[in-house]
Design a protein around this motif. Structure first.
Motif, PDB file in Angstrom:
ATOM      1  N   ILE A  68       0.866  -1.481  -0.011  1.00  0.00           N
ATOM      2  CA  ILE A  68       0.280   0.158  -0.858  1.00  0.00           C
ATOM      3  C   ILE A  68       1.511   1.087  -0.104  1.00  0.00           C
ATOM      4  CG2 ILE A  68      -1.801   0.873   1.613  1.00  0.00           C
ATOM      5  CD1 ILE A  68      -3.033  -1.444   2.045  1.00  0.00           C
ATOM      6  N   GLU A  69       2.176   1.053   0.653  1.00  0.00           N
ATOM      7  CA  GLU A  69       3.277   2.213   0.758  1.00  0.00           C
ATOM      8  C   GLU A  69       3.081   2.572  -1.054  1.00  0.00           C
ATOM      9  OE1 GLU A  69       4.387   3.986   3.300  1.00  0.00           O
ATOM     10  OE2 GLU A  69       4.108   3.078   5.042  1.00  0.00           O
ATOM     11  N   ASP A  70       3.643   2.126  -2.086  1.00  0.00           N
ATOM     12  CA  ASP A  70       3.856   1.938  -3.047  1.00  0.00           C
ATOM     13  C   ASP A  70       3.008   3.176  -3.246  1.00  0.00           C
ATOM     14  OD1 ASP A  70       6.031   0.546  -3.040  1.00  0.00           O
ATOM     15  OD2 ASP A  70       5.099  -1.346  -3.607  1.00  0.00           O
ATOM     16  N   MET A  97     -14.912  -0.806   3.688  1.00  0.00           N
ATOM     17  CA  MET A  97     -14.959   0.330   3.660  1.00  0.00           C
ATOM     18  C   MET A  97     -14.546   0.864   4.535  1.00  0.00           C
ATOM     19  SD  MET A  97     -15.307   0.881  -0.319  1.00  0.00           S
ATOM     20  CE  MET A  97     -16.501   2.680  -0.352  1.00  0.00           C
ATOM     21  N   MET A  98     -14.907   1.228   5.861  1.00  0.00           N
ATOM     22  CA  MET A  98     -14.715   1.958   6.524  1.00  0.00           C
ATOM     23  C   MET A  98     -12.977   1.586   6.751  1.00  0.00           C
ATOM     24  SD  MET A  98     -17.731   1.491   9.021  1.00  0.00           S
ATOM     25  CE  MET A  98     -17.632  -0.151   9.539  1.00  0.00           C
ATOM     26  N   ALA A  99     -12.117   0.544   6.669  1.00  0.00           N
ATOM     27  CA  ALA A  99     -11.498  -0.019   6.496  1.00  0.00           C
ATOM     28  C   ALA A  99     -10.207   0.511   5.916  1.00  0.00           C
ATOM     29  CB  ALA A  99     -11.206  -1.588   6.773  1.00  0.00           C
ATOM     30  N   THR A 100     -10.649   0.695   5.038  1.00  0.00           N
ATOM     31  CA  THR A 100     -10.095   1.422   3.656  1.00  0.00           C
ATOM     32  C   THR A 100     -10.024   2.828   3.953  1.00  0.00           C
ATOM     33  OG1 THR A 100     -10.578  -0.144   2.321  1.00  0.00           O
ATOM     34  CG2 THR A 100      -9.923   1.340   1.225  1.00  0.00           C
ATOM     35  N   GLU A 101     -10.928   3.723   4.148  1.00  0.00           N
ATOM     36  CA  GLU A 101     -10.986   4.613   4.783  1.00  0.00           C
ATOM     37  C   GLU A 101      -9.529   5.069   5.390  1.00  0.00           C
ATOM     38  OE1 GLU A 101     -12.225   7.623   3.653  1.00  0.00           O
ATOM     39  OE2 GLU A 101     -13.913   6.863   2.246  1.00  0.00           O
ATOM     40  N   LYS A 102      -9.422   4.401   6.699  1.00  0.00           N
ATOM     41  CA  LYS A 102      -8.688   4.337   7.633  1.00  0.00           C
ATOM     42  C   LYS A 102      -7.022   4.082   7.147  1.00  0.00           C
ATOM     43  CE  LYS A 102     -11.239   2.500  11.661  1.00  0.00           C
ATOM     44  NZ  LYS A 102     -12.089   1.485  12.822  1.00  0.00           N
ATOM     45  N   ALA A 103      -7.094   3.272   5.767  1.00  0.00           N
ATOM     46  CA  ALA A 103      -6.080   3.109   5.566  1.00  0.00           C
ATOM     47  C   ALA A 103      -5.681   4.170   4.283  1.00  0.00           C
ATOM     48  CB  ALA A 103      -6.180   2.004   4.492  1.00  0.00           C
ATOM     49  N   PRO A 122       2.080  -2.767   6.275  1.00  0.00           N
ATOM     50  CA  PRO A 122       2.823  -2.540   7.069  1.00  0.00           C
ATOM     51  C   PRO A 122       2.182  -2.044   8.125  1.00  0.00           C
ATOM     52  CG  PRO A 122       3.154  -1.605   5.135  1.00  0.00           C
ATOM     53  CD  PRO A 122       2.481  -2.415   4.578  1.00  0.00           C
ATOM     54  N   GLN A 123       1.112  -1.554   8.326  1.00  0.00           N
ATOM     55  CA  GLN A 123       0.936  -1.090   9.218  1.00  0.00           C
ATOM     56  C   GLN A 123      -0.546  -1.793   9.592  1.00  0.00           C
ATOM     57  OE1 GLN A 123       0.055   3.207   9.628  1.00  0.00           O
ATOM     58  NE2 GLN A 123       1.581   3.953   8.166  1.00  0.00           N
TER      59      GLN A 123
END
Length: 291
Positions: free
Chosen positions: A128-130, A154-160, A215-216
């Protein structure tokens, strides 16, 4: 004569009331209401349960397709009897925290699930860092293709997006089906795309895809899918409760049903086919019901 007629009428009404009371006390004359979200995985599992309830236990089943929040709320307030679609401990954690005390968790019906951001393997990125790369962001039109708003992923992706500093990206709200259509279109043209992904899902069987490393650990690790029922179901519909308590299968089982649906079969047809081909497994689910 008039008094006699009234007496007969009252007697008939009393008998009807007693029979109605007996009927409401048994599951055989009740409709089972199953709530589910319109994810390919949950369509597969819920229709298989529906098929078993109808073909093996002679029950009537009503399907309630809703978003994740209303699914939990419906089982919690009793407007739905059950669901087999609770992704835990991470994806639906907020809903379990809100409604968990008002419903009964029968435990996992499937082990080995995963959620995260997925891309075709032909894309030269691994984390995801990329996605922070400005040139890559441009080729992706600064967008991640998602599913229904309110879904746990979707909620997890907002956090990501926040955790990885991806504020330039837009998370597109759509549906599970629309997301897959976008993915297939890009895949056929060998174009870059990032989608919200989860397994089991037939798209991983039909396309070469990979998860981006997290990684997070925003998306957490492997999860389970749990069966949730309303309080009182065990007393009201003991046969239904027993079946739901015994229902469990593997990601490979679920993928068989999903692939058939993706290939053009209706959910009812795919579920009926799977149940017919797995008689021993289904009989093990209903063994406790017949004891």
């Amino acid at each position: 004569m008039k008094k006699r007629s009234i007496g007969i009428l009252l007697t008939v009404l009393l008998v009807v009331a007693v029979l109605a009371g007996c009927s409401s006390g048994s599951g055989a004359d009740k409709t089972v209401k199953l709530a589910y979200v319109a994810w390919d995985s949950e369509i597969a599992s819920t229709y298989v349960v529906k098929e078993v309830l109808e073909s093996k236990l002679d029950m009537s089943v009503e399907m309630l397709q809703v978003d994740a929040g209303p699914m939990f709320a419906g089982v919690a307030d009793g407007s739905a009897d059950a669901m087999v679609a609770a992704w835990l401990p991470g994806t639906h954690a907020s809903y379990l925290e809100q409604y968990g005390s008002k419903l009964e968790d029968l435990g996992p019906n499937l082990d080995g699930t995963k959620t995260g951001l997925a891309v075709p393997t032909y894309m030269d990125i691994n984390s995801i860092e990329d996605l922070k790369d400005a040139e890559l962001a441009g080729t992706l039109q600064n967008r991640i293709v998602g599913i229904e708003p309110g879904a746990g992923i979707m909620m997890a992706t907002e956090k990501a997006l926040e955790a990885y500093g991806l504020s330039d990206y837009t998370l597109l709200e759509s549906s599970s089906a629309a997301m897959v259509q976008e993915l297939e279109k890009a895949y056929q043209s060998n174009e870059p795309i990032v989608v919200t992904g989860w397994t089991p899902h037939w798209m991983f069987a039909n396309m070469d895809l990979k998860y981006l490393e997290d990684p997070q650990a925003v998306y957490g690790g492997a999860e389970q899918i749990h069966t949730m029922v309303r309080t009182g179901l065990k007393d009201d519909m003991p046969e239904v409760y027993s079946l739901l308590d015994q229902f469990n299968w593997t990601p490979e089982d679920m993928e068989q049903v999903m692939v058939d649906i993706a290939g053009g079969q209706s959910p009812e047809e795919a579920a009926k086919k799977w149940v017919g081909e797995h008689e021993d497994q289904v009989n093990a689910w209903i063994a406790a019901v017949q004891e």
